[in-house]
Design a protein around this motif. Structure first.
Motif, PDB file in Angstrom:
ATOM      1  N   ILE A 132       0.841  -1.055   0.149  1.00 36.75           N
ATOM      2  CA  ILE A 132      -0.050   0.009   0.098  1.00 36.75           C
ATOM      3  C   ILE A 132       1.041   1.227   0.020  1.00 36.75           C
ATOM      4  O   ILE A 132       0.580   2.169  -0.630  1.00 36.75           O
ATOM      5  CB  ILE A 132      -0.951   0.196   1.089  1.00 36.75           C
ATOM      6  CG1 ILE A 132      -1.996  -1.141   1.351  1.00 36.75           C
ATOM      7  CG2 ILE A 132      -1.542   1.120   1.460  1.00 36.75           C
ATOM      8  CD1 ILE A 132      -2.769  -1.266   2.311  1.00 36.75           C
ATOM      9  N   LEU A 133       2.033   1.445   0.940  1.00 36.59           N
ATOM     10  CA  LEU A 133       2.601   2.510   0.966  1.00 36.59           C
ATOM     11  C   LEU A 133       3.507   2.763  -0.327  1.00 36.59           C
ATOM     12  O   LEU A 133       3.748   3.668  -0.670  1.00 36.59           O
ATOM     13  CB  LEU A 133       3.634   2.217   2.235  1.00 36.59           C
ATOM     14  CG  LEU A 133       2.840   2.475   3.744  1.00 36.59           C
ATOM     15  CD1 LEU A 133       3.872   2.424   4.802  1.00 36.59           C
ATOM     16  CD2 LEU A 133       2.194   3.638   3.716  1.00 36.59           C
ATOM     17  N   LEU A 139       1.050   7.898  -6.516  1.00 31.40           N
ATOM     18  CA  LEU A 139       0.077   8.605  -6.416  1.00 31.40           C
ATOM     19  C   LEU A 139       0.373  10.280  -6.500  1.00 31.40           C
ATOM     20  O   LEU A 139      -0.050  11.016  -7.020  1.00 31.40           O
ATOM     21  CB  LEU A 139      -0.870   8.533  -5.033  1.00 31.40           C
ATOM     22  CG  LEU A 139      -1.765   7.433  -5.251  1.00 31.40           C
ATOM     23  CD1 LEU A 139      -2.561   7.189  -3.698  1.00 31.40           C
ATOM     24  CD2 LEU A 139      -2.793   8.013  -6.135  1.00 31.40           C
ATOM     25  N   LEU A 140       1.675  10.361  -5.739  1.00 31.01           N
ATOM     26  CA  LEU A 140       2.322  11.699  -5.509  1.00 31.01           C
ATOM     27  C   LEU A 140       2.662  12.051  -6.895  1.00 31.01           C
ATOM     28  O   LEU A 140       2.406  13.329  -7.346  1.00 31.01           O
ATOM     29  CB  LEU A 140       3.403  11.907  -4.924  1.00 31.01           C
ATOM     30  CG  LEU A 140       3.068  11.926  -3.267  1.00 31.01           C
ATOM     31  CD1 LEU A 140       4.479  11.624  -2.441  1.00 31.01           C
ATOM     32  CD2 LEU A 140       2.723  13.146  -3.071  1.00 31.01           C
ATOM     33  N   LEU A 141       3.198  11.241  -7.627  1.00 26.42           N
ATOM     34  CA  LEU A 141       3.800  11.494  -9.390  1.00 26.42           C
ATOM     35  C   LEU A 141       2.634  11.680  -9.962  1.00 26.42           C
ATOM     36  O   LEU A 141       2.703  12.776 -10.830  1.00 26.42           O
ATOM     37  CB  LEU A 141       4.462  10.404  -9.648  1.00 26.42           C
ATOM     38  CG  LEU A 141       4.931  10.263 -11.094  1.00 26.42           C
ATOM     39  CD1 LEU A 141       5.854  11.195 -11.475  1.00 26.42           C
ATOM     40  CD2 LEU A 141       5.379   8.982 -11.607  1.00 26.42           C
ATOM     41  N   LEU A 142       1.605  11.108  -9.877  1.00 25.68           N
ATOM     42  CA  LEU A 142       0.218  11.342 -10.681  1.00 25.68           C
ATOM     43  C   LEU A 142      -0.116  12.613 -10.362  1.00 25.68           C
ATOM     44  O   LEU A 142      -0.690  13.435 -11.461  1.00 25.68           O
ATOM     45  CB  LEU A 142      -0.813  10.261 -10.262  1.00 25.68           C
ATOM     46  CG  LEU A 142      -2.036  10.189 -11.074  1.00 25.68           C
ATOM     47  CD1 LEU A 142      -1.670   9.654 -12.683  1.00 25.68           C
ATOM     48  CD2 LEU A 142      -3.024   9.413 -10.689  1.00 25.68           C
ATOM     49  N   LEU A 143      -0.396  13.056  -9.015  1.00 27.24           N
ATOM     50  CA  LEU A 143      -0.825  14.473  -8.744  1.00 27.24           C
ATOM     51  C   LEU A 143      -0.212  15.609  -9.520  1.00 27.24           C
ATOM     52  O   LEU A 143      -0.653  16.370 -10.236  1.00 27.24           O
ATOM     53  CB  LEU A 143      -0.577  14.586  -7.428  1.00 27.24           C
ATOM     54  CG  LEU A 143      -1.704  13.748  -6.538  1.00 27.24           C
ATOM     55  CD1 LEU A 143      -1.549  14.272  -4.978  1.00 27.24           C
ATOM     56  CD2 LEU A 143      -3.130  14.703  -6.964  1.00 27.24           C
ATOM     57  N   PHE A 144       1.332  15.399  -9.272  1.00 29.40           N
ATOM     58  CA  PHE A 144       2.186  16.346 -10.131  1.00 29.40           C
ATOM     59  C   PHE A 144       1.962  16.334 -11.569  1.00 29.40           C
ATOM     60  O   PHE A 144       1.752  17.489 -12.315  1.00 29.40           O
ATOM     61  CB  PHE A 144       3.503  15.992 -10.022  1.00 29.40           C
ATOM     62  CG  PHE A 144       4.018  16.366  -8.308  1.00 29.40           C
ATOM     63  CD1 PHE A 144       3.800  17.684  -7.909  1.00 29.40           C
ATOM     64  CD2 PHE A 144       4.754  15.414  -7.615  1.00 29.40           C
ATOM     65  CE1 PHE A 144       3.967  18.031  -6.454  1.00 29.40           C
ATOM     66  CE2 PHE A 144       5.040  15.771  -6.140  1.00 29.40           C
ATOM     67  CZ  PHE A 144       4.860  17.197  -5.872  1.00 29.40           C
ATOM     68  N   ALA A 211       9.667   7.248  -8.548  1.00 27.37           N
ATOM     69  CA  ALA A 211       8.460   6.411  -9.187  1.00 27.37           C
ATOM     70  C   ALA A 211       8.620   6.930 -10.711  1.00 27.37           C
ATOM     71  O   ALA A 211       8.256   5.724 -11.423  1.00 27.37           O
ATOM     72  CB  ALA A 211       7.071   7.124  -8.610  1.00 27.37           C
ATOM     73  N   LEU A 212       8.799   8.166 -11.112  1.00 27.99           N
ATOM     74  CA  LEU A 212       9.066   8.351 -12.622  1.00 27.99           C
ATOM     75  C   LEU A 212      10.286   7.698 -13.173  1.00 27.99           C
ATOM     76  O   LEU A 212       9.982   7.006 -14.083  1.00 27.99           O
ATOM     77  CB  LEU A 212       9.256   9.925 -12.696  1.00 27.99           C
ATOM     78  CG  LEU A 212       9.170  10.406 -14.116  1.00 27.99           C
ATOM     79  CD1 LEU A 212       7.879  10.221 -14.769  1.00 27.99           C
ATOM     80  CD2 LEU A 212       9.856  11.873 -13.994  1.00 27.99           C
ATOM     81  N   LEU A 213      11.115   7.523 -12.513  1.00 29.21           N
ATOM     82  CA  LEU A 213      12.374   6.880 -12.976  1.00 29.21           C
ATOM     83  C   LEU A 213      12.120   5.331 -13.214  1.00 29.21           C
ATOM     84  O   LEU A 213      12.552   4.852 -14.020  1.00 29.21           O
ATOM     85  CB  LEU A 213      13.631   7.136 -12.393  1.00 29.21           C
ATOM     86  CG  LEU A 213      14.048   8.477 -12.395  1.00 29.21           C
ATOM     87  CD1 LEU A 213      15.277   8.851 -11.466  1.00 29.21           C
ATOM     88  CD2 LEU A 213      13.920   9.309 -13.425  1.00 29.21           C
TER      89      LEU A 213
END
Ligand code: SF4
Ligand code: SF4
Length: 327
Positions: A132-133, A139-144, A211-213
């Motif tokens: 989950i974590l 999620l943070l990446l998606l927000l940005f 996450a992006l990388l």
């Protein structure tokens, strides 16, 4: 075996040390640059463009503006170059940026070692909670990404790049670090403690950059590859992986968590059983070669960016002085 391990460790740690020194040097240089402007000093220290490596959101907006208009960021060009360079590194050699170059990654590794010294090991969260974590960073990446690539038009992105806020974002970052609030110190302290107890806590669960990388690293032709014929199933590779990847159960490691640290390769007792290589080809990157390739790539791209005028900011000292008065 021991001498091989010792020699192998020194390659990656040497690169980490080199980049940590450079980051320290850039930080001091930038501090002196700002002090000279605020104190009206007559000595001249130029602004180190490398400081823009710490403005990933500005680089993302710069990328958005570049894609929309074809105009390369002239305010923080080094930030965009470094961002593209990091993406390129991940496309070619997995998330090696995280384990070889990123100063936060180096710090996390050091904190993890402190944890092992204190407790004799690093603790692990239960599988379900870990799962989950781990999605938090995506999620943070998606927000940005949604905010920048969907919520902003090309014109908005250009306006942001040229705005006084973006122009001064490096100074504001310095201000933030120099005058950390109690909340800021508490958050950093808690994250550091969590990283001591749970290895790579920040990188594993919260870093949107990682996450992006990780997503780009899926495309990397080089991956950890296990020879099933010669593997003796000792499990040392899995045990040595800082990212909890079950290397001994896979023939090729596709996981976006793999940071290309090559710890598993170093620990494997059977020669040529684990290698960082392309799928069916003969191209193999050993630690010395990977070191050489990473350093050469960074050197060449930065030299190219400098030679083509994509490194230094177009901000004049006068603009800087004027904007400094506004902060
Ligand atoms: S130990 Fe191996 S599998 Fe684990 S992150 Fe490092 S290179 Fe990847
Ligand atoms: S360390 Fe090498 S021999 Fe041992 S399980 Fe992993 S790949 Fe197989």
């Amino acid at each position: 075996m021991f001498s091989k391990l010792k020699a192998a460790i020194s390659w990656r740690h040497g690169v980490q040390l080199l980049f940590a020194i450079m980051v320290g040097y850039i930080g001091i240089d930038f501090l002196l640059f700002i002090n000279q402007l605020t104190n009206q000093s007559t000595t001249f220290i130029s602004r180190p463009p490398g400081v823009e490596a710490f403005l990933p959101l500005s680089a993302l907006v710069g990328l958005r503006a570049w894609l929309a208009t074809g105009i390369f960021d002239s305010v923080h060009p080094a930030g965009l170059v470094i961002f593209l360079l990091i993406v390129l590194t991940s496309l070619l050699f997995k998330r090696t940026f995280c384990s070889w170059i990123c100063p936060i990654g180096t710090l996390s590794e050091g904190l993890g070692k402190i944890g092992r010294t204190i407790f004799g090991r690093n603790f692990q969260l239960p599988g379900w909670l870990d799962y989950i974590l781990r999605s938090l960073k995506y999620l943070l990446l998606l927000l940005f990404l949604v905010a920048i690539f969907w919520g902003m038009s090309g014109t908005d992105a250009v306006s942001f790049v040229q705005s006084p806020y973006n122009r001064m974002s490096d100074v504001m970052m310095l201000e933030f670090m120099e005058h950390l609030s109690v909340t800021g110190i508490s958050v950093i302290g808690i994250l550091a403690l969590l990283t001591i107890v749970f290895e790579n806590f920040w990188c594993r669960y919260l870093c949107p950059y990682g996450a992006l990388l990780g997503l780009f690293s899926f495309l990397s032709p080089f991956k950890i590859t296990r020879n099933q014929e010669t593997c003796i199933q000792c499990g040392k590779c899995t045990k040595s992986c800082p990212n909890r990847i079950t290397v001994d159960l896979q023939t090729r490691v596709f996981s976006p968590e793999c940071t290309g640290c090559l710890n598993c390769v170093q620990q494997c007792p059977v020669q040529n059983t684990l290698r960082f290589k392309v799928a069916r080809g003969k191209k193999i990157l050993s630690l010395p070669y990977l070191t050489l390739v990473i350093l050469s790539l960074w050197f060449l791209v930065i030299v190219f960016a400098k030679a083509t005028g994509h490194w230094g900011s177009n901000m004049t000292l006068e603009t800087y002085k004027q904007l400094l008065l506004m902060i």
